[in-house]
Design a protein around this motif. Structure first.
Motif, mmCIF file in Angstrom:
data_model
loop_
_atom_site.group_PDB
_atom_site.id
_atom_site.type_symbol
_atom_site.label_atom_id
_atom_site.label_comp_id
_atom_site.label_asym_id
_atom_site.label_seq_id
_atom_site.Cartn_x
_atom_site.Cartn_y
_atom_site.Cartn_z
ATOM 1 N N ASN A 38 0.850 -1.346 0.018
ATOM 2 C CA ASN A 38 0.064 -0.041 -0.074
ATOM 3 C C ASN A 38 0.894 1.235 -0.004
ATOM 4 N N PHE A 39 1.991 1.061 0.507
ATOM 5 C CA PHE A 39 2.963 2.374 0.424
ATOM 6 C C PHE A 39 3.952 2.413 -0.616
ATOM 7 N N PHE A 40 3.693 1.656 -1.960
ATOM 8 C CA PHE A 40 4.442 1.606 -2.894
ATOM 9 C C PHE A 40 3.640 2.544 -3.892
ATOM 10 N N ASP A 41 4.260 3.621 -4.381
ATOM 11 C CA ASP A 41 3.389 4.381 -5.502
ATOM 12 C C ASP A 41 4.457 4.806 -6.460
ATOM 13 N N PRO A 42 4.664 4.313 -7.792
ATOM 14 C CA PRO A 42 5.520 4.965 -8.514
ATOM 15 C C PRO A 42 5.460 6.262 -8.789
ATOM 16 N N SER A 43 4.037 6.894 -8.970
ATOM 17 C CA SER A 43 4.196 8.118 -9.284
ATOM 18 C C SER A 43 4.682 9.155 -8.289
ATOM 19 N N SER A 44 4.491 8.701 -6.802
ATOM 20 C CA SER A 44 4.846 9.592 -5.710
ATOM 21 C C SER A 44 6.508 9.496 -5.841
ATOM 22 N N ILE A 45 7.047 8.137 -6.135
ATOM 23 C CA ILE A 45 8.475 8.171 -6.074
ATOM 24 C C ILE A 45 9.121 9.002 -7.299
ATOM 25 N N GLY A 173 -1.998 14.766 -6.187
ATOM 26 C CA GLY A 173 -3.137 13.613 -6.033
ATOM 27 C C GLY A 173 -4.408 14.193 -5.815
ATOM 28 N N LEU A 174 -4.374 15.484 -4.902
ATOM 29 C CA LEU A 174 -5.888 15.931 -4.720
ATOM 30 C C LEU A 174 -6.345 16.548 -5.966
ATOM 31 N N ILE A 175 -5.635 17.151 -6.617
ATOM 32 C CA ILE A 175 -5.998 17.853 -8.086
ATOM 33 C C ILE A 175 -6.661 16.715 -8.632
ATOM 34 N N ASN A 176 -5.906 15.616 -9.200
ATOM 35 C CA ASN A 176 -6.370 14.531 -9.811
ATOM 36 C C ASN A 176 -7.666 13.884 -9.222
ATOM 37 N N ILE A 192 -10.598 7.726 -7.082
ATOM 38 C CA ILE A 192 -10.661 8.281 -5.840
ATOM 39 C C ILE A 192 -9.406 7.860 -4.942
ATOM 40 N N GLY A 193 -9.550 6.333 -4.560
ATOM 41 C CA GLY A 193 -8.834 5.818 -3.570
ATOM 42 C C GLY A 193 -7.221 5.821 -4.238
ATOM 43 N N THR A 194 -6.949 5.646 -5.506
ATOM 44 C CA THR A 194 -5.640 5.550 -6.049
ATOM 45 C C THR A 194 -5.134 7.183 -5.942
ATOM 46 N N ASP A 195 -5.894 8.363 -6.476
ATOM 47 C CA ASP A 195 -5.513 9.635 -6.280
ATOM 48 C C ASP A 195 -5.156 10.048 -4.989
ATOM 49 N N MET A 196 -6.001 9.875 -4.077
ATOM 50 C CA MET A 196 -5.975 10.023 -2.603
ATOM 51 C C MET A 196 -4.652 9.333 -1.903
ATOM 52 N N GLY A 197 -4.293 8.101 -2.386
ATOM 53 C CA GLY A 197 -3.126 7.421 -2.044
ATOM 54 C C GLY A 197 -1.906 7.978 -2.512
ATOM 55 N N THR A 198 -1.954 8.515 -3.673
ATOM 56 C CA THR A 198 -0.739 9.257 -4.251
ATOM 57 C C THR A 198 -0.546 10.594 -3.425
ATOM 58 N N LEU A 200 -1.352 11.325 -0.271
ATOM 59 C CA LEU A 200 -0.943 10.909 1.008
ATOM 60 C C LEU A 200 0.594 10.424 1.039
ATOM 61 N N ILE A 201 0.907 9.528 0.072
ATOM 62 C CA ILE A 201 2.347 8.813 0.149
ATOM 63 C C ILE A 201 3.404 9.631 -0.197
#
Length: 282
Positions: A38-45, A173-176, A192-198, A200-201
């Motif tokens: 859950n804490f791995f997100d390519p966009s965030s990295i 993430g919030l804009i998306n 919503i879940g994916t964008d919100m995850g980005t 926060l992560i």
């Protein structure tokens, strides 16, 4: 080897990973290893790590960036600067100078691997004025410390930038999430879940980079700088005392005031300081 840095960093990362796997179920904590994904997100990295590194590249000259591997070597080597080694060497030089004169120190100067120590000895061998010798050596120390400050500042800059790009990722993430929300019909959105995850992560990644990676590196580099400055101050004071013809025993007592009581106790027992490894400039 700087074991405190290695132990602290590795343990902090391990504790964080274990904490990520804990989950509350029915009032009890259970470990769910699958939660780590859950804490791995390519966009965030990409946003946090990539942008942080590129800002550092844009902010500092290529020469400093190329020396980053050398910075890690300096940071991890806690035995690079040994005050007791220099005190022992200076006392021996004082004994030689007292018996055979300052010119007899030239051979000892050529045997030194430390360029600063060699320069200091040669300045008094060449019969320079005491004020000139102290001025040259102190200026060398000040310039060296300024260079070291710039290097530590590079990692502190990265530490300041990483959380900022964490916030940038949060905004992305919030804009998306808001753009993809469907307010018509049932008002739901599968993204919503994916964008919100980005959102926060990225903040998490920014904090981890700043406080678990870059800040400790900068702190350790500043500690190495303080150790090197101390050794060079000992050299300056010892060389000036040798030039003035001070008694070797009195010289030792004076130089021991630069180090803490535990190190003085070892020296009093006859234990000589070990030679430091050859220094590499930052």
């Amino acid at each position: 080897m700087n074991l405190t840095y290695i132990i602290g960093t590795v343990t902090a990362i391990a504790i964080m990973i274990v904490g990520m796997m804990f989950s509350s179920s029915g009032g009890q904590f259970v470990v769910k290893p699958s939660q780590i994904t859950n804490f791995f997100d390519p966009s965030s990295i990409l946003i946090v790590v990539g942008c942080t590194l590129m800002v550092v590249v844009a902010s500092f000259p290529s020469k400093m960036l190329k020396e980053m591997p050398k910075h890690f070597g300096i940071m991890l080597n806690t035995k690079r600067f040994n005050p007791m080694y220099y005190i022992d060497q200076l006392v021996e030089l004082a004994q030689v100078a007292r018996k055979n004169g300052l010119l007899a120190l030239e051979e000892r100067a050529n045997a030194q691997s430390d360029p600063f120590f060699k320069q200091a000895i040669m300045l008094i061998v060449d019969a320079n004025d005491a004020d000139k010798v102290r001025s040259i050596l102190n200026n060398d120390i000040e310039c060296m410390s300024a260079r070291h400050d710039s290097v530590a500042g590079m990692y502190e800059r990265a530490s300041a930038v990483a959380p900022a790009f964490g916030m940038v990722g949060t905004l992305v993430g919030l804009i998306n999430m808001l753009k993809n929300m469907n307010l018509s019909g049932d008002g739901g959105s599968s993204s919503i879940g994916t964008d919100m995850g980005t959102a926060l992560i990225t903040t998490l990644y920014g904090c981890v980079l700043a406080h678990m990676i870059f800040n400790p590196i900068a702190s350790n580099l500043r500690t190495r700088d303080e150790e090197e400055v101390l050794c060079k101050m000992i050299i300056v004071e010892g060389i000036m005392s040798i030039q003035s013809g001070e008694n070797p025993k009195s010289l030792r007592e004076k130089l021991l005031t630069f180090v803490d009581q535990n190190q003085r106790g070892d020296n009093a027992g006859g234990k000589k300081g070990k030679a430091p490894k050859e220094k590499k400039k930052k």
